[in-house]
Design a protein around this motif. Sequence first.
Motif, PDB file in Angstrom:
ATOM      1  N   SER A  87     -11.248  -7.058  10.229  1.00 35.10           N
ATOM      2  CA  SER A  87     -10.651  -5.707  11.064  1.00 35.10           C
ATOM      3  C   SER A  87      -9.046  -5.606  10.866  1.00 35.10           C
ATOM      4  N   LEU A  88      -8.306  -6.737  10.762  1.00 34.41           N
ATOM      5  CA  LEU A  88      -6.830  -6.751  10.806  1.00 34.41           C
ATOM      6  C   LEU A  88      -6.396  -5.938   9.423  1.00 34.41           C
ATOM      7  N   GLU A  89      -7.115  -6.343   8.129  1.00 35.30           N
ATOM      8  CA  GLU A  89      -6.914  -5.526   6.850  1.00 35.30           C
ATOM      9  C   GLU A  89      -7.425  -4.307   7.104  1.00 35.30           C
ATOM     10  N   LYS A 142      -5.088   3.206   8.811  1.00 40.02           N
ATOM     11  CA  LYS A 142      -3.761   3.647   9.439  1.00 40.02           C
ATOM     12  C   LYS A 142      -3.101   4.487   8.226  1.00 40.02           C
ATOM     13  N   ILE A 143      -2.783   3.624   7.128  1.00 44.67           N
ATOM     14  CA  ILE A 143      -2.080   4.213   5.903  1.00 44.67           C
ATOM     15  C   ILE A 143      -2.829   5.624   5.204  1.00 44.67           C
ATOM     16  N   PHE A 144      -4.123   5.251   5.235  1.00 43.34           N
ATOM     17  CA  PHE A 144      -4.983   6.266   4.507  1.00 43.34           C
ATOM     18  C   PHE A 144      -4.998   7.533   5.446  1.00 43.34           C
ATOM     19  N   LYS A 145      -5.209   7.234   6.904  1.00 46.01           N
ATOM     20  CA  LYS A 145      -5.187   8.530   7.459  1.00 46.01           C
ATOM     21  C   LYS A 145      -3.947   9.217   7.524  1.00 46.01           C
ATOM     22  N   LYS A 146      -2.657   8.497   7.360  1.00 46.41           N
ATOM     23  CA  LYS A 146      -1.388   8.935   7.330  1.00 46.41           C
ATOM     24  C   LYS A 146      -1.196   9.898   6.372  1.00 46.41           C
ATOM     25  N   TYR A 147      -1.616   9.739   5.214  1.00 46.70           N
ATOM     26  CA  TYR A 147      -1.837  10.473   4.093  1.00 46.70           C
ATOM     27  C   TYR A 147      -2.571  11.500   3.944  1.00 46.70           C
ATOM     28  N   THR A 148      -3.774  11.569   4.546  1.00 45.23           N
ATOM     29  CA  THR A 148      -4.944  12.365   4.419  1.00 45.23           C
ATOM     30  C   THR A 148      -5.042  13.360   5.546  1.00 45.23           C
ATOM     31  N   ILE A 149      -4.903  12.847   6.783  1.00 47.73           N
ATOM     32  CA  ILE A 149      -5.214  13.734   8.095  1.00 47.73           C
ATOM     33  C   ILE A 149      -3.976  14.205   8.754  1.00 47.73           C
ATOM     34  N   LEU A 208       0.925  -1.252  -0.111  1.00 45.81           N
ATOM     35  CA  LEU A 208      -0.011  -0.037   0.104  1.00 45.81           C
ATOM     36  C   LEU A 208       0.796   1.257   0.107  1.00 45.81           C
ATOM     37  N   GLU A 209       1.765   1.204   0.874  1.00 49.15           N
ATOM     38  CA  GLU A 209       2.613   2.547   0.734  1.00 49.15           C
ATOM     39  C   GLU A 209       3.330   2.719  -0.484  1.00 49.15           C
ATOM     40  N   ASP A 210       3.901   1.784  -1.148  1.00 43.60           N
ATOM     41  CA  ASP A 210       4.554   1.688  -2.361  1.00 43.60           C
ATOM     42  C   ASP A 210       3.419   2.348  -3.580  1.00 43.60           C
ATOM     43  N   ALA A 211       2.310   1.673  -3.558  1.00 39.62           N
ATOM     44  CA  ALA A 211       1.410   1.996  -4.501  1.00 39.62           C
ATOM     45  C   ALA A 211       0.820   3.454  -4.434  1.00 39.62           C
TER      46      ALA A 211
END
Length: 310
Positions: free
Chosen positions: A241-243, A249-256, A221-224
């Motif tokens: 829930s694990l996925e 976490k990753i989407f929040k990191k890049y948008t919020i 996901l990070e690379d994509a």
Amino acid sequence: MEHISVLLDEATDLLNIKQGGVYVDATLGRAGHSQKILNSLTNGKLFCFDLDTEAIKKSEILLNKISKNYLIFNENYKNLKACLAMQNVFKVDGVLYDLGVSSPQLDDQNRGFSYRFNSRIDMRMNQTQKLDGHYVVNNLSEQELTNIFFKYGEEKYAKSIAKNIVKKRLEKPIDTTFELVEIIKSSIPKREMIKKHPAKKVFQAIRIYVNDELSSLETSLEDALQILNVGGRVVVITFHSLEENIVKKIFKKYTIFKEDEIINKLPITIENNKQFKLVMKKPFTPNLTEQETNKRSRTAKLWAIERIKE
């Protein structure tokens, strides 16, 4: 059982496919989503990833009926960025993930994914790798098994199940899925068997561990996101829930950003430097019709993020 792609139209529509664009199906499976993407391309290109050689063979037959504008990598999608670079592709217009195990894998009793069939405990998506479920069950320590069941299966009786596995394998190796199911059943209260199949969480946990699913997802996901063109999107279908937690976490990191709360309170408009935005604030879920016709869609959630600037 034939594989029915979950949220097929919704997921591919979210990619906003351009006829000449470059797209990645990170989880080819039986090419449900890939067929629809390829049908939308004229001079564009589709790159696909899958560890399962049987799935690749079946998918090639289907995709060849549409066009030759595709390339399949028999690779883990955590290597997505490197594989594309070897093809001189450094930017893409969309990446799709349909996570988890496919119906043909679950329904093939020789693959050892399911507690519904009696077969050797396997659970490898990549059939050439050495680590399999049989090794995990018969060789890891009680503490290691407990950690795997709790971390990847969220199994509250992890310790009891691990203890009984270790005890039972002293008598003889635990070879089959049904042998493992019986040990799990003997390790949990009977009341728990009414709610759902008692082995579901443990089998999920072993599968995730064997295939290194969560770590691979995070890396991929990070690379994509890094190789997305402006206007490009990453679309993800999760099933547990694990996925979900990794995607959130990753989407929040890049948008919020923490500064947003302060900026939003100011009486003036200040442009932020966000490179990404969420396409929808809440994940999309299958409608009742799809849930009834495809039981495996019931826990599915659809997420999407878009690059809005370099």
